[in-house]
Design an enzyme around this catalytic site. Structure first.
Site, mmCIF file in Angstrom:
data_model
loop_
_atom_site.group_PDB
_atom_site.id
_atom_site.type_symbol
_atom_site.label_atom_id
_atom_site.label_comp_id
_atom_site.label_asym_id
_atom_site.label_seq_id
_atom_site.Cartn_x
_atom_site.Cartn_y
_atom_site.Cartn_z
ATOM 1 N N GLU A 158 -1.100 -4.530 11.488
ATOM 2 C CA GLU A 158 -0.189 -4.216 10.375
ATOM 3 C C GLU A 158 1.195 -4.770 10.713
ATOM 4 O O GLU A 158 1.936 -5.232 9.865
ATOM 5 C CB GLU A 158 -0.139 -2.706 10.188
ATOM 6 C CG GLU A 158 0.717 -2.246 9.059
ATOM 7 C CD GLU A 158 0.695 -0.736 8.913
ATOM 8 O OE1 GLU A 158 -0.303 -0.188 8.448
ATOM 9 O OE2 GLU A 158 1.706 -0.097 9.277
ATOM 10 N N HIS A 187 0.845 -1.196 0.000
ATOM 11 C CA HIS A 187 0.000 0.000 0.000
ATOM 12 C C HIS A 187 0.878 1.242 0.000
ATOM 13 O O HIS A 187 2.093 1.169 0.157
ATOM 14 C CB HIS A 187 -0.990 0.010 1.192
ATOM 15 C CG HIS A 187 -0.379 0.198 2.548
ATOM 16 N ND1 HIS A 187 -1.134 0.302 3.698
ATOM 17 C CD2 HIS A 187 0.901 0.298 2.950
ATOM 18 C CE1 HIS A 187 -0.330 0.456 4.740
ATOM 19 N NE2 HIS A 187 0.899 0.458 4.324
ATOM 20 N N HIS A 202 3.280 -5.060 3.962
ATOM 21 C CA HIS A 202 3.248 -5.618 5.320
ATOM 22 C C HIS A 202 2.729 -7.050 5.280
ATOM 23 O O HIS A 202 2.022 -7.433 4.340
ATOM 24 C CB HIS A 202 2.306 -4.805 6.222
ATOM 25 C CG HIS A 202 2.723 -3.390 6.419
ATOM 26 N ND1 HIS A 202 3.768 -3.029 7.244
ATOM 27 C CD2 HIS A 202 2.261 -2.235 5.883
ATOM 28 C CE1 HIS A 202 3.909 -1.718 7.215
ATOM 29 N NE2 HIS A 202 3.014 -1.196 6.399
#
Lengths: 140, 141
Positions: free
Chosen positions: B124, B14, B41
């Site tokens: 995350e 992302h 991640h």
């Protein structure tokens, strides 16, 4: 619309290492030893603590965040990590001059220090003392 | 009431970038997360369902069924994907933990028909996560 019905919390974990001794000066040595056992050893001992905090608030539309992490980290470092890390809780944290630094009391003290965070509502503080023991306080 | 939790892991990339803000503002607010080519991640998702065990099966819901829902709704959508570019539900949103958890909640809630979705927790990394609950049903409900 639908999301108004959701409650979202942000969770963040921090670590510090500190020493402590469980000793209540109002009790005699025998009682202290009986109640606190090894934790009453006169020169203290230490732990690697993990502090987990959870915050709630509106997700800012521009950032996608409940709280900017840089702001949060700075606040927690100033209020908790710097004053506690690699220190003796009994000797170097004024609040423990007259309180026994059990992890229950530590958890409440960390909550007290962090609840003034201006950008989100502090929901709970969880302190992990060892992998077998953890304590959580939500302000009530 | 019994709370049942299943965990899955997925990996995704992302980038945090708000096109309505200047490049400078983006850098200031998002720091490294604003690097234009993105980063990734290993996410851990914990899904908690609350309910009473069925008197016959002894289950709140069949874990096989939950596993299939998670595979279909989450893994196929998000695993080894670029969250900004390949997940339409996140279009126009910064894919923070908070926003991804909310999207996951909205995907799973209608699919869980035995028991009730209680919590979505998305990590995350081990030090950063978001929890999503139905309003009024907080951590201690």
């Amino acid at each position: 619309m639908k999301n108004e019905t959701l409650h979202i919390e942000l969770g963040r974990r921090y670590r510090f290492s500190a020493s402590h001794r469980l000793h209540n000066s109002k009790l005699n040595d025998e009682e202290n030893s009986r109640i606190y056992g090894k934790c009453n050893n006169p020169f203290g001992h230490g732990h690697n603590y993990t502090v987990e905090i959870r915050l709630s608030g509106k997700i800012n539309r521009d950032t996608g965040m409940i709280s900017n992490l840089a702001d949060l980290d700075k606040f927690v470092n100033e209020k908790v990590i710097e004053p506690f890390d690699h220190r003796s809780l009994n000797e170097e944290v004024p609040e423990f001059r007259n309180a026994v630094p059990t992890t229950e009391i530590l958890c409440i003290e960390i909550f007290r220090r962090l609840k003034t965070f201006p950008h989100a509502k502090l929901e709970a503080v969880r302190v992990v003392e060892t992998s077998n023991n953890s304590f959580e306080y939500a302000g009530n | 009431m019994v709370y049942l939790t299943r965990k899955i892991e997925f990996s995704a990339s992302h980038v945090y970038h708000n096109p309505t803000l200047s490049p400078r503002e983006n850098k200031r607010i998002f720091g490294k997360c604003n690097n234009p080519h993105g980063h990734g991640h290993n996410y851990t998702l914990e899904v908690t369902v609350a309910g009473e065990p069925d008197p016959v099966t002894g289950m709140v819901l069949d874990l096989k069924e939950l596993k299939e829902i998670l595979e279909h709704e989450i893994m196929q959508r998000m695993d080894h994907r670029h969250l900004n570019k390949e997940v339409p539900e996140l279009k126009g949103q910064i894919p923070t933990c908070e926003n991804i958890a909310r999207v996951i909640w909205n995907l799973l809630d209608p699919k869980i028909t035995q028991g009730k979705l209680h919590r979505v927790r998305l990590y995350e990394n081990s030090d950063l996560f978001a929890d999503c609950y139905r309003n009024g049903a907080g951590a201690r409900a």
